[in-house]
Design a protein around this motif. Structure first.
Motif, mmCIF file in Angstrom:
data_model
loop_
_atom_site.group_PDB
_atom_site.id
_atom_site.type_symbol
_atom_site.label_atom_id
_atom_site.label_comp_id
_atom_site.label_asym_id
_atom_site.label_seq_id
_atom_site.Cartn_x
_atom_site.Cartn_y
_atom_site.Cartn_z
ATOM 1 N N ARG A 182 -58.668 -9.672 28.127
ATOM 2 C CA ARG A 182 -57.380 -10.066 28.708
ATOM 3 C C ARG A 182 -57.188 -9.427 30.080
ATOM 4 O O ARG A 182 -56.805 -10.091 31.050
ATOM 5 N N LEU A 183 -57.453 -8.142 30.165
ATOM 6 C CA LEU A 183 -57.270 -7.426 31.423
ATOM 7 C C LEU A 183 -58.258 -7.900 32.490
ATOM 8 O O LEU A 183 -57.899 -8.070 33.663
ATOM 9 N N PHE A 184 -59.484 -8.132 32.076
ATOM 10 C CA PHE A 184 -60.504 -8.557 33.034
ATOM 11 C C PHE A 184 -60.170 -9.924 33.612
ATOM 12 O O PHE A 184 -60.234 -10.137 34.833
ATOM 13 N N GLU A 227 -58.460 -6.967 24.242
ATOM 14 C CA GLU A 227 -57.679 -6.346 25.320
ATOM 15 C C GLU A 227 -58.509 -6.224 26.601
ATOM 16 O O GLU A 227 -58.006 -6.471 27.706
ATOM 17 N N TRP A 281 -67.712 0.272 32.654
ATOM 18 C CA TRP A 281 -67.629 -0.804 33.654
ATOM 19 C C TRP A 281 -68.574 -1.951 33.286
ATOM 20 O O TRP A 281 -68.208 -3.125 33.378
ATOM 21 N N ALA A 292 -57.338 -11.243 33.816
ATOM 22 C CA ALA A 292 -56.112 -11.137 34.616
ATOM 23 C C ALA A 292 -56.384 -10.528 35.983
ATOM 24 O O ALA A 292 -55.470 -10.441 36.820
ATOM 25 N N GLY A 293 -57.615 -10.092 36.226
ATOM 26 C CA GLY A 293 -57.983 -9.549 37.517
ATOM 27 C C GLY A 293 -57.915 -8.044 37.625
ATOM 28 O O GLY A 293 -58.217 -7.480 38.681
ATOM 29 N N ASP A 294 -57.528 -7.359 36.549
ATOM 30 C CA ASP A 294 -57.415 -5.904 36.589
ATOM 31 C C ASP A 294 -58.681 -5.289 35.974
ATOM 32 O O ASP A 294 -58.678 -4.839 34.817
ATOM 33 N N ARG A 295 -59.737 -5.252 36.756
ATOM 34 C CA ARG A 295 -61.022 -4.803 36.233
ATOM 35 C C ARG A 295 -61.037 -3.308 35.926
ATOM 36 O O ARG A 295 -61.700 -2.871 34.986
ATOM 37 N N ALA A 296 -60.306 -2.526 36.718
ATOM 38 C CA ALA A 296 -60.254 -1.089 36.453
ATOM 39 C C ALA A 296 -59.601 -0.810 35.099
ATOM 40 O O ALA A 296 -60.080 0.019 34.316
ATOM 41 N N ALA A 297 -58.507 -1.522 34.810
ATOM 42 C CA ALA A 297 -57.846 -1.346 33.521
ATOM 43 C C ALA A 297 -58.727 -1.857 32.380
ATOM 44 O O ALA A 297 -58.731 -1.284 31.287
ATOM 45 N N ALA A 298 -59.466 -2.934 32.635
ATOM 46 C CA ALA A 298 -60.375 -3.458 31.614
ATOM 47 C C ALA A 298 -61.441 -2.430 31.266
ATOM 48 O O ALA A 298 -61.749 -2.197 30.086
#
Length: 338
Positions: A274-276, A271, A239, A278-284
């Protein structure tokens, strides 16, 4: 290879409010032989005030700023602060300095960010002159000229009123880029990396540190999580990495993102970013490789931590700045493992 690896307690900076129990951690670190205590600043709590408070409650542990931000104070102000705290603590201060990044420097401090290496060189030179107190301080550099050119025209070179307890206080530089690290090896007494991989770091920084003098210190922050659940412990580290790779800097200017590439994680970092963004912090966070998280931290039960400590002994790091610990007993556990 570091024959005698030292321990420091890294408290960082406060979140929304002062974390409970930090004074107890500090007292335990002082009692069980930790070499140093480190506090930081970003755009919230400052690095110096907590050190003065903790210094009043301890007798031996060194008091280190990790890091003071250059743009928050003039070099003369920093020299005064260091001289004052060094007297009050009986000569226990280590001055850690860093340039931060353009978002903070220009957005929070309202100062220009360009030419950070030149600014750092000038800043350190003025502090050294002020603490040496050999003559009135002057500086002809473009970033911190002394006396100030212009204004009333009445400015004059001055010598610090206080006679510093030590004419040369250790100065460490926080740095990530190769040129910044090389500058630390040239003008400072030590270097504070933000993310140093126990296995990949020595190769990644070998060129930047090739001219470091004998006795040059590397004080490396390391997240420590004493737990039987290694996967859950590494998730906490992931995290943090996701936040720095994805959010601590602009998409086109992020020194932490660049560092991951030098450590061999360029594709993975792209990657995560990109995920972070995009707002998807859990996936990041999930996209951060386990071996990256494991390489910058000490996670697991005591037996696993003892085994992985050998990687740090085999590296050029001289001090582990342990962070993330909430239980004073875990500080003593780590001291016993060393």
């Amino acid at each position: 290879m570091t024959a005698d690896l030292k321990l420091g307690l890294n408290l960082g900076y406060w979140p929304a409010s002062p974390p409970p129990g930090q004074l107890e951690l500090v007292k335990e670190a002082d009692a069980c032989g930790y070499d140093s205590l480190w506090t930081a600043e970003a755009w919230g709590s400052d690095a110096v005030t907590p050190l003065a408070w903790y210094g009043a409650h301890t007798s031996r542990i060194k008091l280190a700023t990790g890091l003071i931000q250059l743009s928050a104070r003039t070099p003369a102000c920093t020299a005064m602060t260091v001289a004052t705290l060094d007297h009050l603590s009986g000569g226990r201060v280590i001055l850690g300095l860093g340039v931060s990044g353009p978002q903070v420097v220009e957005g929070w401090y309202g100062q220009p960010f360009p030419r950070p290496l030149a600014r750092t060189r000038e800043y350190v030179d003025i502090i050294r002159k002020a603490l040496a107190r050999e003559e009135p301080v002057t500086s002809g550099g473009p970033h911190y000229p002394l006396p100030y050119p212009g204004g009333t025209g009445l400015g004059k070179p001055l010598k610090m009123i206080v006679h510093p307890l030590r004419g040369r206080v250790p100065i460490y530089l926080g740095a990530e880029g190769p040129r910044n690290v090389a500058l630390a090896a040239e003008i400072a007494d030590g270097w504070v990396p933000i993310f140093y991989h126990a296995e990949r770091g020595p190769k990644a920084y070998a060129g930047a540190l090739e001219d470091a003098p004998a006795g040059f210190e590397i004080a490396c922050p390391v997240t420590v999580n004493v737990t039987d659940d290694v996967a859950a412990g590494l998730a906490v580290v992931r995290w943090t990495l996701a936040f720095y790779i994805g959010g601590m800097g602009a998409q086109t200017v992020n020194f932490h993102f660049d560092l991951m590439g030098r450590l061999g994680y360029a594709d993975e970092a792209a990657e995560v970013q990109r995920l972070f963004l995009a707002g998807d912090r859990a996936a990041a966070a999930a996209a951060v490789p386990d071996d990256l998280a494991d390489g910058i931290a000490l996670v697991g039960p005591p037996a696993r931590i003892r085994e992985r400590l050998q990687l740090w002994r085999d590296s050029p790091v001289t001090t582990l700045l342990v962070g993330g610990i909430r239980d004073p007993a875990h500080l003593r556990t780590l001291a016993d493992l060393l």
